[in-house]
Design a protein around this motif. Structure first.
Motif, mmCIF file in Angstrom:
data_model
loop_
_atom_site.group_PDB
_atom_site.id
_atom_site.type_symbol
_atom_site.label_atom_id
_atom_site.label_comp_id
_atom_site.label_asym_id
_atom_site.label_seq_id
_atom_site.Cartn_x
_atom_site.Cartn_y
_atom_site.Cartn_z
ATOM 1 N N GLN A 172 28.714 54.222 34.918
ATOM 2 C CA GLN A 172 29.119 54.046 36.309
ATOM 3 C C GLN A 172 27.891 54.145 37.201
ATOM 4 O OE1 GLN A 172 32.766 55.919 38.178
ATOM 5 N NE2 GLN A 172 31.183 57.158 39.164
ATOM 6 N N THR A 173 27.771 53.179 38.103
ATOM 7 C CA THR A 173 26.679 53.250 39.065
ATOM 8 C C THR A 173 26.966 54.369 40.055
ATOM 9 O OG1 THR A 173 26.374 50.865 38.875
ATOM 10 C CG2 THR A 173 25.340 51.952 40.738
ATOM 11 N N ASP A 174 26.018 55.255 40.217
ATOM 12 C CA ASP A 174 26.232 56.365 41.134
ATOM 13 C C ASP A 174 26.524 55.854 42.542
ATOM 14 O OD1 ASP A 174 25.833 58.255 39.184
ATOM 15 O OD2 ASP A 174 23.685 58.478 39.617
ATOM 16 N N PRO A 175 27.570 56.363 43.171
ATOM 17 C CA PRO A 175 27.811 55.993 44.567
ATOM 18 C C PRO A 175 26.647 56.458 45.430
ATOM 19 C CG PRO A 175 29.170 57.868 43.947
ATOM 20 C CD PRO A 175 28.522 57.374 42.683
ATOM 21 N N ALA A 176 26.420 55.750 46.506
ATOM 22 C CA ALA A 176 25.283 56.078 47.368
ATOM 23 C C ALA A 176 25.670 55.856 48.825
ATOM 24 C CB ALA A 176 24.078 55.208 47.005
ATOM 25 N N GLN A 198 16.815 42.212 27.522
ATOM 26 C CA GLN A 198 17.919 43.122 27.777
ATOM 27 C C GLN A 198 19.061 42.322 28.407
ATOM 28 O OE1 GLN A 198 17.485 45.902 31.115
ATOM 29 N NE2 GLN A 198 15.624 44.831 31.746
ATOM 30 N N THR A 199 20.254 42.852 28.352
ATOM 31 C CA THR A 199 21.375 42.235 29.050
ATOM 32 C C THR A 199 21.909 43.215 30.086
ATOM 33 O OG1 THR A 199 23.065 43.024 27.503
ATOM 34 C CG2 THR A 199 22.020 40.897 27.020
ATOM 35 N N ILE A 200 22.394 42.645 31.175
ATOM 36 C CA ILE A 200 22.990 43.447 32.239
ATOM 37 C C ILE A 200 24.323 42.810 32.622
ATOM 38 C CG2 ILE A 200 22.776 44.282 34.609
ATOM 39 C CD1 ILE A 200 19.762 44.233 34.278
ATOM 40 N N ARG A 201 25.373 43.580 32.517
ATOM 41 C CA ARG A 201 26.696 43.178 33.033
ATOM 42 C C ARG A 201 27.018 44.155 34.145
ATOM 43 N NH1 ARG A 201 30.251 41.004 35.109
ATOM 44 N NH2 ARG A 201 32.298 40.388 34.337
ATOM 45 N N ARG A 202 27.137 43.647 35.387
ATOM 46 C CA ARG A 202 27.262 44.548 36.520
ATOM 47 C C ARG A 202 28.337 44.039 37.472
ATOM 48 N NH1 ARG A 202 22.037 44.921 38.183
ATOM 49 N NH2 ARG A 202 22.179 43.189 39.658
ATOM 50 N N GLN A 203 29.133 44.962 37.977
ATOM 51 C CA GLN A 203 30.099 44.674 39.028
ATOM 52 C C GLN A 203 29.996 45.762 40.087
ATOM 53 O OE1 GLN A 203 33.892 44.447 36.961
ATOM 54 N NE2 GLN A 203 33.725 42.228 36.742
ATOM 55 N N GLY A 204 29.991 45.345 41.348
ATOM 56 C CA GLY A 204 29.866 46.360 42.383
ATOM 57 C C GLY A 204 30.025 45.791 43.772
ATOM 58 N N LYS A 205 30.250 46.705 44.713
ATOM 59 C CA LYS A 205 30.399 46.361 46.119
ATOM 60 C C LYS A 205 29.489 47.252 46.958
ATOM 61 C CE LYS A 205 35.190 44.698 45.953
ATOM 62 N NZ LYS A 205 36.558 44.825 46.522
ATOM 63 N N ASN A 206 29.213 46.754 48.155
ATOM 64 C CA ASN A 206 28.410 47.507 49.101
ATOM 65 C C ASN A 206 28.948 47.228 50.496
ATOM 66 O OD1 ASN A 206 25.889 47.461 51.090
ATOM 67 N ND2 ASN A 206 25.421 48.902 49.449
ATOM 68 N N TYR A 207 29.085 48.278 51.289
ATOM 69 C CA TYR A 207 29.619 48.137 52.645
ATOM 70 C C TYR A 207 28.588 48.626 53.660
ATOM 71 C CZ TYR A 207 34.172 47.702 50.327
ATOM 72 O OH TYR A 207 35.208 47.299 49.536
ATOM 73 N N ASN A 219 31.498 51.217 41.090
ATOM 74 C CA ASN A 219 30.520 50.228 40.661
ATOM 75 C C ASN A 219 30.039 50.579 39.265
ATOM 76 O OD1 ASN A 219 30.853 49.164 43.182
ATOM 77 N ND2 ASN A 219 28.873 49.830 43.978
ATOM 78 N N SER A 220 29.779 49.566 38.445
ATOM 79 C CA SER A 220 29.525 49.856 37.033
ATOM 80 C C SER A 220 28.529 48.894 36.413
ATOM 81 C CB SER A 220 30.844 49.807 36.251
ATOM 82 O OG SER A 220 30.645 50.150 34.899
#
Length: 812
Positions: free
Chosen positions: A519-523, A413-422, A458-459
């Motif tokens: 879109q990655t669900d915000p958490a 599988q391939t994963i292309r991911r961009q995101g931040k965490n605070y 995040n996505s």
């Protein structure tokens, strides 16, 4: 000509004069107030930037000095640093120094740096939230100091796990280790909780020491893993000038540069600074691994008066690499041959990348309100930023038309991911010193707040599965082959299979696959707690009583109209007793409880994870002894423990739903641990550890799991590292070191696959001259093939083969 004869006569006179240009030798001793010699003390000749260490008789010697007045700085662990001046002249070449015992005005939060330069550490903040001598903390705390890190030329946290008893790797990932048989993912920096979102191992150039608080630490730091929690203590400013630059190079095209500058910024020493810098560019023994790391870490301490201390830390850590998912081997149908692929074998493509940024700011304050009351507060803001592209397995082997697994091909599988965490972390507490009759109290009352958020935006962009005739993709179903695209009698994968026999690492354009963008669900979760702790001293006894009320809130469907708060809470006690019959030994016992809420996603999505699930509850009983030898230069700590954790979640092993979890009931860990740190002689240092343990499932709804040992938890593990510096004048400046590490057999997450035991040897050679230190380290001397951890047949984590590092350092 006359002038020539006059000049010549003058030169002859000066050369023949017994006192002209005389070079003198300065001898001296460093003793305590009782005139007892202090071996291993440091004395620095400031003007010439020369450093000497006293011998067994407390003696030192500086040679080839011209007459004049010199400044000296003398120091040793447990004594006040002393600055003195001495007028050296013929007939006056003996200089003695008396050091006074250091009755520390103990810090509540770590603001000024540790001056000790040894394998031994004497105090800790993490065990009680106040600076307390380790021998009075009724719990085992293992540690690795910066001196061990420097001598082993370690650069990442994974390089030093071998120095900690009861600690082994679970994988290559950040903070993914096993402590006392339990998988641990929690981490602290200077006692403050940090997110564990990053994949890359944290870097060490700005690290003063790594501490591991053994057992449940929830009574101090909220929800924590039962085996222990890792606390990274960063370097703080010193009130004396120290500067160093180090360069290292070695195997796999490794090039590394580090710098450490510290000292006062004004004459009154009310403003101190420290600046740590590091850069590394390295490849790896693993295919297409390695990368580039950079660290910029300034720190400032402001001490305007004896009642107020403020510290500010800023750390920028950037990593450019690839995400190493481990070594796959041929599938279970081909047996359990760990050598079916080489340890260098990895999955992926040349254009994969993993760029990570860890940035955090910490502010700490200590204010003495009155003679008996001190206020302490710390705040940390942490940012994690990820930019990822990877070709990885789907944790399955490829299948043929009949749905039979092909043991030499991996489904990809391939994963292309961009995101931040605070993350935000606040702690504030009062320390009150009281006396009630014969009892002395140090009472800590405080409040903590921790918040972690993954924001909107995040996505992911993913491709997986097998191609269908209708243009979509999905998991292949052998019962409906007519729905899938077939070629040469086999289903066509969306992402080409990875051939373990003929690997292809060429560039792959992910736009050619059928991708799904989401879109990655915000958490968000937040937790807060109030606590009270009393350290009671009476005679030769010290008791510790603590109680914490913890509140945990996980937000399900955060930022959606269906947002829901999942709330959990726990009351967490902690009791400990220390008996010190004499100054060199303490005996202790402790009982503490731990608590870990299951995540809102696991509780709130039973269709995906199964459930419902109860929270994790743990408790520990521990007894031990802490001793000191050889003029308190060497510490030896032994502990006996039993930890129980209930409601443990593990993967259910359902091939139809690889994310399904199951609760296995109870895990129990029992063991003995030994840690030794320090020096036998001023020129002979060592760090050693040994652990014997058993972590197994003791209760489960599945009888076949009872008695099964925990993954990556060996029954026996240990290590030794020693360094000897020659004092013989003919070998002055020369040092040698040697180490050995043993790890026993371990299960993986797949009980059909066992990792073999291994013993590794390492050695090092050092040479110091003037302000330079040259070192050469050889690791895994006999080139032993080994695995430090593993999940399954498709994800194993081999250790490095034989490798070397050569370093040169300059101190000024």
């Amino acid at each position: 000509m006359r002038i020539f004869y006059i000049a010549l006569s003058l030169i002859v006179f000066l050369l023949s004069s017994p006192t002209a240009f005389a070079q003198l030798t300065l001898n001296g001793k460093i003793t305590d107030k009782n005139n007892k010699p202090i071996p291993g003390a440091t004395i620095k000749l400031v003007e010439k930037k020369l450093v000497q260490f006293t011998d067994q008789d407390g003696a030192f010697e500086f040679t080839d000095l011209a007459p004049g007045t010199y400044n000296f700085t003398s120091s040793y662990i447990g004594y006040e640093t002393r600055n003195t001046r001495f007028n050296l002249q013929a007939g006056k070449t003996q200089f003695n120094v008396i050091l006074q015992d250091k009755d520390n005005n103990l810090q509540g939060v770590e603001i000024t740096g540790r001056k000790e330069q040894a394998y031994k550490n004497t105090k800790s903040f993490s065990g009680t939230k106040t600076e307390t001598a380790l021998r009075y903390v009724p719990q085992s705390i293992s540690y690795v100091t910066k001196e061990v890190i420097d001598d082993q030329l370690a650069f990442k946290a994974s390089d030093i796990i071998k120095n900690i008893s009861g600690a082994t790797h679970f994988s290559y990932y950040n903070n993914d280790i096993s402590l006392r048989g339990f998988r641990s993912g929690n981490a602290l920096i200077n006692g403050l909780r940090t997110p564990t979102s990053s994949w890359s191992q944290p870097l060490l150039p700005n690290v003063e020491r790594i501490e591991v608080i053994k057992g449940p630490a929830s009574a101090l730091f909220a929800n924590a893993d039962p085996g222990g929690i890792v606390n990274t203590v960063t370097k703080k400013p010193l009130d004396e000038a120290r500067k160093s630059i180090n360069f290292a190079t070695g195997s796999w095209n490794t090039n590394r540069l580090m710098a450490d500058f510290t000292g006062p910024m004004n004459e009154s020493k009310t403003l101190l600074y420290r600046l740590n810098l590091a850069y590394q560019n390295a490849e790896s023994f693993r295919v297409l691994q390695g990368g580039e790391d950079i660290v910029i870490a300034p720190s400032i301490s402001f001490i305007p008066d004896e009642k107020t201390q403020v510290n500010f830390d800023f750390v920028y850590s950037k990593t450019k690499s690839r995400l190493d998912r481990g070594q796959p081997i041929f599938g279970a149908t081909a047996g359990t041959n760990l050598n079916s692929t080489p340890i260098s074998f990895a999955l992926g493509k040349r254009n994969d990348f993993e760029n990570e940024l860890n940035l955090y700011v910490t502010t700490s304050l200590q204010r003495k309100i009155s003679k008996n009351v001190t206020f302490n507060a710390s705040y940390m803001k942490f940012l994690y930023d990820e930019d990822l592209l990877e070709h990885r397995t789907s944790n399955r082997y490829a299948v043929d038309a009949a749905g039979v697994a092909i043991p030499t091909k991996m489904e990809m599988q391939t994963i292309r991911r961009q995101g931040k965490n605070y993350s935000d972390n606040i702690t504030a507490y009062f320390v009150t010193d009281l006396k009630t009759g014969p009892l002395t109290h140090k009472v800590v009352t405080g409040y903590d707040y921790i918040q972690n958020e993954s924001p909107v935006g995040n996505s992911n962009y993913n491709a997986t599965g097998y191609r269908k005739l209708d243009g979509t993709v999905g998991n292949y179903n052998k019962n409906t082959p007519n729905l899938f695209v077939m070629k040469d009698g086999a289903p066509v994968p969306n992402v080409p299979h990875f051939d373990l026999v003929n690997p292809d690492y060429s560039i792959s354009e992910i736009s050619g696959y059928v991708n799904a963008s989401s879109q990655t669900d915000p958490a968000k979760y937040y937790q807060h707690g109030i606590y009270i702790q009393d350290q009671i001293s009476f005679g030769q006894f010290q008791a510790l009583i603590g109680l914490r009320q913890e509140f945990y809130t996980d937000v399900l469907n955060y930022k959606k109209t269906t947002e829901k708060k999942i709330e959990q809470k726990a009351l967490l006690p902690r009791f400990g007793l220390v008996y010190s019959p004499f100054d060199q030994a303490s005996f202790y016992g402790t009982y503490t409880e731990g608590y870990q809420p299951q995540s809102a996603a696991q509780i709130g999505d039973p269709a995906r994870f199964g459930g419902p699930f109860d929270p994790l509850i743990s408790n520990m009983v521990e007894f031990g002894a802490k001793t000191e030898f050889f003029e308190k230069r060497l510490s030896a700590n032994i502990s006996f423990y039993r930890i129980e954790q209930n409601n443990v979640l593990v993967n259910a092993g359902n091939p139809g739903n690889t994310e399904e979890l199951t609760q296995i009931g109870q895990q129990r860990s029992k063991g003995i641990e030994l840690d030794i740190n320090g020096s036998i002689l001023p020129n002979f240092s060592l760090t050693a550890n040994f652990a014997v343990s058993r972590n197994e499932t003791t209760k489960s709804d599945k009888p076949e799991l009872i008695g099964v040992l925990a993954a990556n938890a060996p029954k026996a593990q240990g290590g030794l590292w020693t360094k000897y510096t020659f004092l013989n004048p003919d070998l002055k400046g020369l040092g040698i070191a040697a180490g050995v590490n043993y790890t026993g057999k371990r299960n993986t997450l797949n009980t059909a696959l066992e990792l073999p035991e291994y013993t590794l040897f390492s050695t090092a050679l050092y040479y110091s001259i003037d302000k330079f230190k040259i070192s050469a380290n050889l690791n895994n001397v006999f080139n032993k093939t080994h695995w430090v951890g593993g999940y399954d047949f498709n994800r194993l984590y081999p250790g490095a083969p034989r490798n070397f590092m050569i370093g040169i350092g300059y101190t000024f």
